[in-house]
Design an enzyme around this catalytic site. Sequence first.
Site, PDB file in Angstrom:
ATOM      1  N   HIS A 199       0.800  -1.174  -0.221  1.00 42.98           N
ATOM      2  CA  HIS A 199      -0.057  -0.153  -0.074  1.00 42.98           C
ATOM      3  C   HIS A 199       0.974   1.385  -0.042  1.00 42.98           C
ATOM      4  O   HIS A 199       1.643   1.453   0.962  1.00 42.98           O
ATOM      5  CB  HIS A 199      -0.812  -0.084   1.216  1.00 42.98           C
ATOM      6  CG  HIS A 199      -1.945   1.059   1.377  1.00 42.98           C
ATOM      7  ND1 HIS A 199      -2.332   1.618   2.431  1.00 42.98           N
ATOM      8  CD2 HIS A 199      -2.686   1.572   0.175  1.00 42.98           C
ATOM      9  CE1 HIS A 199      -3.359   2.557   2.116  1.00 42.98           C
ATOM     10  NE2 HIS A 199      -3.757   2.495   0.758  1.00 42.98           N
ATOM     11  N   HIS A 239      -1.125  11.370  -2.377  1.00 39.68           N
ATOM     12  CA  HIS A 239      -2.554  10.807  -1.987  1.00 39.68           C
ATOM     13  C   HIS A 239      -3.624  12.015  -1.627  1.00 39.68           C
ATOM     14  O   HIS A 239      -4.914  11.654  -1.820  1.00 39.68           O
ATOM     15  CB  HIS A 239      -2.477  10.002  -0.505  1.00 39.68           C
ATOM     16  CG  HIS A 239      -3.597   9.758  -0.010  1.00 39.68           C
ATOM     17  ND1 HIS A 239      -4.381  10.176   0.830  1.00 39.68           N
ATOM     18  CD2 HIS A 239      -4.286   8.097  -0.273  1.00 39.68           C
ATOM     19  CE1 HIS A 239      -5.601   9.481   1.127  1.00 39.68           C
ATOM     20  NE2 HIS A 239      -5.571   8.384   0.525  1.00 39.68           N
TER      21      HIS A 239
END
Length: 254
Positions: free
Chosen positions: A18, A60
């Site tokens: 991730h 992100h």
Amino acid sequence: MRRMEALPPWPYPLWIAHRGAGKLAPENTLAAFRVGLALGYQMAECDVTLSGDGVPFLLHDARLERTTNGFGLARLQPWSAMAQLNAGRWHGTEFATEPLPTLAALAGLARETGLMLNLELKPGPEDDARCGRIAATEAQRLWASIETPPPLLSSFSIEALAAARDHAPALPRALLLERVSDGWRDAARELGAVAVVIEHRAVDAEVVLQALESGLRVLCYTVNGEAEARRLEDAGVDGLITDAIDRLGPQALP
């Protein structure tokens, strides 16, 4: 009896790191991908957004403050300014010189190492179609000469994935979902998706079977416990995205 057509072989590994290396290195940096590779991960997930002048890069959040020393909305700033920012010092002094990477820099690492990617399209506010179009077109161009399976493009944004479908149709797509609700399979099929990426607690064997009946693979995020990983493997999922790359994954679990 429920019947399904055989799906084509799935070219990606089960375990996916991730944001590059979970939490062991600053997320979405080249340093993070190298940590994941060192721990045996052949594939990583990361977030792709756009600068104000249309350069695809990894971040992100819509804003810069959490993971860089910059300020404000990324989509309003030119890449020339963001290229000067530090994206690693917040995580530790050993990453004090880590920059924000462009998608082109990530493609270079993929070419060098064979790393496979799940690129999450992460549009800034009201930037969905532009992000999907530019990021997907650039990814298709960059990976045309890389001898690995092409990056899997995923997004929560229907508009971004539709733009990716229209402008880079050769790249596989996956619809991201927080939950399984009415019409999820129809939405994925409309986008020409090959997979859905679903929050792990919403997935069981029945969801996997429904997906397979629609020609869709199932990946799950973010799976950080061994018992949950084994449950999902038994249910038949094809991908497990994890932060726990030092405890789970290709070298830790058989």
